[in-house]
Design a protein around this motif. Structure first.
Motif, PDB file in Angstrom:
ATOM      1  N   TRP A 273       0.620  -1.372   0.063  1.00  0.00           N
ATOM      2  CA  TRP A 273      -0.108  -0.141   0.034  1.00  0.00           C
ATOM      3  C   TRP A 273       0.637   1.280   0.137  1.00  0.00           C
ATOM      4  N   ILE A 274       2.096   1.240   0.713  1.00  0.00           N
ATOM      5  CA  ILE A 274       2.744   2.530   1.212  1.00  0.00           C
ATOM      6  C   ILE A 274       4.119   2.214   0.425  1.00  0.00           C
ATOM      7  N   TRP A 275       4.618   3.371  -0.265  1.00  0.00           N
ATOM      8  CA  TRP A 275       5.872   3.420  -0.441  1.00  0.00           C
ATOM      9  C   TRP A 275       6.662   4.154   0.297  1.00  0.00           C
ATOM     10  N   PHE A 276       7.800   3.735   1.091  1.00  0.00           N
ATOM     11  CA  PHE A 276       8.790   4.511   2.128  1.00  0.00           C
ATOM     12  C   PHE A 276       9.883   4.850   1.086  1.00  0.00           C
ATOM     13  N   THR A 289       6.406   8.689   3.509  1.00  0.00           N
ATOM     14  CA  THR A 289       5.447   7.794   3.161  1.00  0.00           C
ATOM     15  C   THR A 289       4.877   8.216   2.048  1.00  0.00           C
ATOM     16  N   TYR A 290       4.259   7.450   0.798  1.00  0.00           N
ATOM     17  CA  TYR A 290       3.299   7.778  -0.044  1.00  0.00           C
ATOM     18  C   TYR A 290       2.373   6.823  -0.348  1.00  0.00           C
ATOM     19  N   GLY A 291       1.161   7.156   0.058  1.00  0.00           N
ATOM     20  CA  GLY A 291      -0.176   6.360  -0.014  1.00  0.00           C
ATOM     21  C   GLY A 291      -0.857   6.401   0.967  1.00  0.00           C
ATOM     22  N   MET A 292      -0.620   6.887   2.265  1.00  0.00           N
ATOM     23  CA  MET A 292      -1.477   6.967   3.376  1.00  0.00           C
ATOM     24  C   MET A 292      -2.902   7.680   2.916  1.00  0.00           C
ATOM     25  N   ASP A 293      -2.570   8.727   2.019  1.00  0.00           N
ATOM     26  CA  ASP A 293      -3.775   9.589   1.779  1.00  0.00           C
ATOM     27  C   ASP A 293      -4.984   8.786   1.165  1.00  0.00           C
ATOM     28  N   VAL A 294      -4.558   7.672   0.683  1.00  0.00           N
ATOM     29  CA  VAL A 294      -5.693   6.871   0.023  1.00  0.00           C
ATOM     30  C   VAL A 294      -6.494   6.265   1.159  1.00  0.00           C
ATOM     31  N   PHE A 295      -5.891   6.370   2.263  1.00  0.00           N
ATOM     32  CA  PHE A 295      -6.850   5.790   3.431  1.00  0.00           C
ATOM     33  C   PHE A 295      -7.165   6.860   4.341  1.00  0.00           C
ATOM     34  N   GLY A 296      -7.316   8.214   3.874  1.00  0.00           N
ATOM     35  CA  GLY A 296      -7.516   9.420   4.649  1.00  0.00           C
ATOM     36  C   GLY A 296      -6.736  10.050   5.619  1.00  0.00           C
TER      37      GLY A 296
END
Length: 366
Positions: A273-276, A289-296
């Motif tokens: 889910w998340i790219w570090f 991180t890149y991808g946390m925004d997809v989970f709000g």
């Protein structure tokens, strides 16, 4: 005579089909077969023929607001057979895939607000060496590896390039796009993968891609995310799979599938889910991180840590696991830690590595 909205849609559909990456010429025959409403917009259904003796194929153009003559960019065809009984259903699936794609790609113009346009945007791509897809093998892999049973429409013809099915309250769609991802987008994002030295060169060779989308209710984000990873990981088993483009990076297929196996142990697939991202500053190691925004949730950053890159990545991964598994929202001025002696300060401010507001987590304990 004033142009009608239907004629405008017809012309837009013809122009789209004539593009070099589609038919490359105007269709031999084309006609509008009806309309449907979706998300408050009007869409036009078309059937067309590549040649005069060819079979009828399905296309869709929209959406149109009111009596406007300009569509919103949702023009598409999978070049699959036209079936009147399933035309609206399949056209709706195509529109939803296009919407999910643009939701994922949209720049966060309101990035300093609390809401993100990308929340719930589970859409990604598997890069292919040639424009083919073994759909039957994909369905078997879903069943054997993840216990997911796909029920296809009985009227759907074998060899169809699109698969749409329901899983609980979610809708999953996988579609073969017989062309590379446009504008060098995948190659540009492949540069972000420092773990795969050949990422850019291999990505440059892709000739087609599978688009994977999962739709559902907002409260089921984790379940949607798990299904999304299962679909992409199963696509990795295709013989012509070259890479997985998601979360702002292109993953190596074996890497992506390997981390998806975390779900077999009851763990969240955070590395899918998340790219570090990691980089070095004058003062130390930085990570994001890149991808946390997809989970709000806000993205996280660690700045200028006196540590090894792997330690910074593991530190961020533990924070991500804590937030996603518990649905915890971190705030500016708070601290986070896992013991009385292990407290880390949180600051919310404009991102350093990302053009959005991020949470800066101090690496050193207070």
């Amino acid at each position: 005579m004033a142009q009608t909205q239907e004629n405008a849609a017809l012309q837009a559909m013809k122009e789209w089909l004539a593009h070099p990456q589609e038919l490359g010429k105007a269709p031999a025959r084309i006609e509008c077969t009806g309309t449907f409403e979706l998300h408050g917009l009007r869409y036009y259904l078309f059937r067309y023929k590549k040649t005069l003796l060819g079979s009828w194929l399905l296309g869709v153009c929209g959406g149109y607001e009111g009596d406007e003559l300009e569509h919103c960019g949702h023009v598409w065809s999978e070049m699959e057979p036209y079936d009147e009984s399933t035309a609206v259903e399949k056209a709706t699936a195509m529109v939803e895939m296009i919407r999910a794609y643009w939701m994922q790609q949209a720049e966060k113009a309101d990035s300093q607000g609390e809401d993100s346009e990308r929340t719930g945007a589970f859409a990604g791509f598997v890069l292919l060496s040639d424009p083919s897809w073994d759909k039957a093998a994909f369905i078997r892999d879903l069943q054997e590896k993840w216990g997911l049973t796909v029920q296809e429409d009985e009227d759907e013809e074998t060899g169809d390039d699109t698969l749409v099915f329901e899983e609980g309250k979610m809708i999953a769609a996988v579609s073969l796009m017989a062309a590379p991802i446009p504008n060098g987008e995948a190659e540009l994002n492949a540069e972000n993968n420092f773990l795969w030295p050949e990422a850019v060169e291999i990505t440059k060779t892709h000739q087609a891609h599978l688009m994977v989308v999962v739709l559902g209710q907002e409260e089921d984000l984790l379940e949607r995310g798990k299904l999304y990873v299962k679909l992409l990981a199963s696509c990795c088993r295709q013989k012509n799979a070259l890479g997985v483009y998601t979360s702002g990076v292109v993953f190596e297929p074996r890497f992506y599938e390997g981390f998806a196996d975390m779900m077999q142990e009851g763990e969240l697939p955070i590395f899918n889910w998340i790219w570090f991202g990691l980089y070095r500053s004058e003062k130390g190691i930085c990570g994001y991180t890149y991808g946390m925004d997809v989970f709000g949730f806000d993205e996280m950053e660690v700045l200028d840590a006196d540590a090894d890159p792997s330690e910074v990545r593991d530190f961020l991964a533990s924070m991500v696991e804590y937030v996603l598994s518990g649905g915890v929202t971190l705030h500016d001025g708070e601290t986070i830690g896992f013991s009385a002696e292990d407290k880390h300060a949180i600051t919310r401010s404009p991102g350093v590595a990302l053009p959005v507001m991020t949470l800066k987590i101090s690496y050193s304990a207070l």
